[in-house]
Motif scaffolding. Structure first.
Motif, PDB file in Angstrom:
ATOM      1  N   LEU A 116     -17.353  -2.793   1.526  1.00 49.64           N
ATOM      2  CA  LEU A 116     -16.472  -2.923   2.687  1.00 49.64           C
ATOM      3  C   LEU A 116     -15.282  -3.818   2.363  1.00 49.64           C
ATOM      4  N   GLY A 117     -15.555  -4.958   1.719  1.00 49.03           N
ATOM      5  CA  GLY A 117     -14.477  -5.870   1.346  1.00 49.03           C
ATOM      6  C   GLY A 117     -13.502  -5.237   0.372  1.00 49.03           C
ATOM      7  N   LEU A 118     -14.031  -4.540  -0.644  1.00 55.26           N
ATOM      8  CA  LEU A 118     -13.164  -3.901  -1.634  1.00 55.26           C
ATOM      9  C   LEU A 118     -12.350  -2.769  -1.009  1.00 55.26           C
ATOM     10  N   LEU A 123      -7.246  -0.702   0.573  1.00 55.02           N
ATOM     11  CA  LEU A 123      -6.503  -0.059   1.653  1.00 55.02           C
ATOM     12  C   LEU A 123      -5.275  -0.873   2.051  1.00 55.02           C
ATOM     13  N   SER A 124      -5.372  -2.200   1.936  1.00 54.71           N
ATOM     14  CA  SER A 124      -4.235  -3.048   2.313  1.00 54.71           C
ATOM     15  C   SER A 124      -3.013  -2.808   1.428  1.00 54.71           C
ATOM     16  N   PHE A 145     -11.280   5.730   6.504  1.00 58.56           N
ATOM     17  CA  PHE A 145     -11.934   5.047   7.622  1.00 58.56           C
ATOM     18  C   PHE A 145     -13.314   5.628   7.909  1.00 58.56           C
ATOM     19  N   PHE A 146     -13.540   6.889   7.571  1.00 58.23           N
ATOM     20  CA  PHE A 146     -14.892   7.451   7.663  1.00 58.23           C
ATOM     21  C   PHE A 146     -15.824   6.703   6.706  1.00 58.23           C
ATOM     22  N   GLY A 221      -1.767  -6.828   6.039  1.00 52.33           N
ATOM     23  CA  GLY A 221      -2.152  -8.229   5.948  1.00 52.33           C
ATOM     24  C   GLY A 221      -3.489  -8.496   6.604  1.00 52.33           C
ATOM     25  N   PHE A 222      -3.757  -7.841   7.733  1.00 52.66           N
ATOM     26  CA  PHE A 222      -5.024  -8.025   8.442  1.00 52.66           C
ATOM     27  C   PHE A 222      -6.179  -7.496   7.604  1.00 52.66           C
ATOM     28  N   LEU A 223      -5.996  -6.326   6.983  1.00 53.17           N
ATOM     29  CA  LEU A 223      -7.025  -5.766   6.106  1.00 53.17           C
ATOM     30  C   LEU A 223      -7.286  -6.669   4.902  1.00 53.17           C
TER      31      LEU A 223
END
Length: 518
Positions: A116-118, A123-124, A145-146, A221-223
């Protein structure tokens, strides 16, 4: 309109009862709770992290709408919600396959959260290009996102199982609180807080003294921020939190094959087949209201960040409603409340459509006035009463009919079907809006031509015309869904629900109990 929620069940076996201890050997409830403070805090954090990708997923459709995505593209993106409706397909694998030395739940939790973190970090770096103005890459966004929600659903299965063994027997009841509060907090951060901090208007009005063209946070930035949080948190949990078996724990493990065989045995029950048909069709009448209304309000000029902030005053209501409604669903016929709530929820679909229709009158001079938001909050609040009446009633019914011998699997199956029964109508409703909409180009060289769809709309604008909507598919769908919902209720649903509710316990048992004579 309405909050997208997922029904949840426990993906594990029930635990054995706790052995009785002499009174002088037992800790007081306060001491028991204090001894589990760190575990409760960890569970809250894990559920909060689970809510982050769910909140971000809810924010993306609002951004896509502003970037020119069509409603068919919104329907395509709505498939990202499906993993939580399908997690039963792989839950037996998560429950049955693990490395004993590493830990039954950590075997899945640690790799899942690292991924999830990677995913968020990767994605960012490309999300801005995927959300390109006018040409968003919706297929690739949907796939990404799926995958995020697939990982979040897998994390959910692992954390649910760990919650029952991490806490002492007397504190297991706190697990559901950690779940509901933690996931709600994560959703709030990923959706409401992000939408506010991403909005330049909101930040310039409330948080800055010198206006700037962008918000404090971009989606990239949020991601990136939460990707780092996931990696750091997962590392700390992996190194410093051991998975120990509780003294009173007696886990009864089923193999993967046995788990799937159990699911198949439950699905063959005639009562289960009937209730599945009910659950898969009962929310067709609410599809347009639930899936399209929020997007239409933004399209009509309501700032997306202010629409997100409407959820804040509704939080106390969402906490109080289940407590109040549970008093009426605690008896032997909880589905009576469910049936009574359906007409009110259908009526609120028409009210929501009316609210969308009057919105342009309040947004013609810019942002809507305060009185408009008061009206929207009231409509949402009344709508939530009907939503929670149905939700609490059906959860009480699931708990009532689930065979105690296989309660966890039974509840998960029913919750999964109920969740799927809300997802497919929403996807279909989003897909149908454009098909039921008729727009014509007025003025310019293409005067009188159709301009349905982003490409034709752009051609009309480039030719010096204005694309005017003559028939909005949302209103057609809203009316059609309400009629369909009323027909479903009066012709089949009400009578079927009452018949199923009247079935005896024997109809729901996977393995019939032996009679006294045998």
């Amino acid at each position: 309109m309405g909050t997208r929620r997922r029904g949840r069940g426990e993906d594990h076996q029930s635990l054995s009862s706790e052995p009785l201890l002499p009174p002088d050997k037992r800790d007081s409830p306060e001491e028991e709770a204090r001894s589990d403070t760190s575990n409760i805090a960890l569970l809250f954090l894990l559920y909060l992290l689970q809510g982050i990708p769910l909140g971000l997923t809810a924010a993306v459709p609002m951004i896509l709408l502003n970037r020119g995505a069509s409603y068919k593209q919104q329907a395509e993106f709505s498939f990202v919600y499906w993993p939580f409706s399908l997690k039963l397909l792989w839950a037996p694998i998560v429950d049955s396959c693990f490395a004993a030395r590493f830990g039954r739940r950590k075997t899945w939790l640690i790799p899942t959260q690292y991924l999830l973190g990677l995913f968020m970090l990767i994605l960012s770096t490309c999300v801005d290009s995927l959300l390109g103005e006018g040409t968003p890459n919706v297929p690739l966004l949907t796939v990404i996102f799926f995958c995020l929600n697939f990982l979040a659903a897998t994390q959910d299965i692992a954390v649910d199982g760990w919650a029952l063994t991490m806490l002492k027997r007397s504190n297991v009841g706190h697990a559901s609180t950690c779940n509901s509060v933690g996931q709600t907090a994560g959703y709030f951060l990923g959706y409401v807080l992000f939408m506010a901090l991403e909005s330049a208007d909101f930040c310039n009005t409330y948080l800055r003294s010198v206006p700037e063209p962008e918000g404090i946070f971009t989606l990239a930035g949020f991601l990136y921020f939460w990707g780092i949080v996931f990696l750091v948190t997962t590392t700390l949990v992996g190194f410093f939190k051991s998975e120990k078996k509780r003294d009173d724990e007696e886990e009864h493990d089923l193999g993967v094959g046995e788990s799937y065989q159990l699911l198949w045995t439950i699905l063959k029950l005639p009562s289960i087949k009937t209730i599945i048909c009910v659950l898969l069709t009962c929310r067709v009448g609410f599809a347009a209201c639930d899936a399209v209304t929020g997007l239409k309000l933004v399209e009509r000029g309501v700032p997306k960040e202010k629409l997100a902030l409407i959820a804040v005053p509704l939080v106390p209501l969402q906490i109080i409603l289940p407590l109040v409604i549970s008093k009426y669903t605690a008896g032997p016929r909880p589905m009576d409340v469910y049936v009574k709530a359906i007409p009110y929820r259908l009526f609120m679909g028409l009210v929501a459509a009316l609210m969308v229709w009057v919105t342009p009158y309040f947004t013609s001079d810019g942002s809507p006035p305060f009185i408009y938001y008061v009206g929207v909050v009231l409509v949402y609040a009344v709508h939530q009463v009907s939503v929670y009446s149905m939700f609490v009633a059906v959860m009480a019914f699931f708990a009532q009919v689930s065979d105690p011998a296989v309660g966890g699997t039974y509840m998960t199956l029913l919750n999964t079907v109920a969740n799927l029964g809300g997802n497919w109508p929403s996807t279909l409703a989003l897909w149908g809006v454009d098909s039921l909409t008729w727009r014509t180009c007025e003025g310019g060289t293409l005067n009188g031509d159709s301009c349905v769809g982003n490409e034709l709309k752009k051609l009309c604008t480039d030719a010096g015309g204005v694309c005017n909507t003559e028939v909005d598919g949302y209103y057609v769908e809203s009316f059609f869904c309400v009629i369909l919902g009323l027909l479903w209720l009066t012709c089949w649903g009400k009578r079927t629900i009452r018949r199923v509710q009247g079935l005896g316990d024997q109809a729901w048992q996977v393995i019939p109990k032996k009679t006294a004579q045998s």
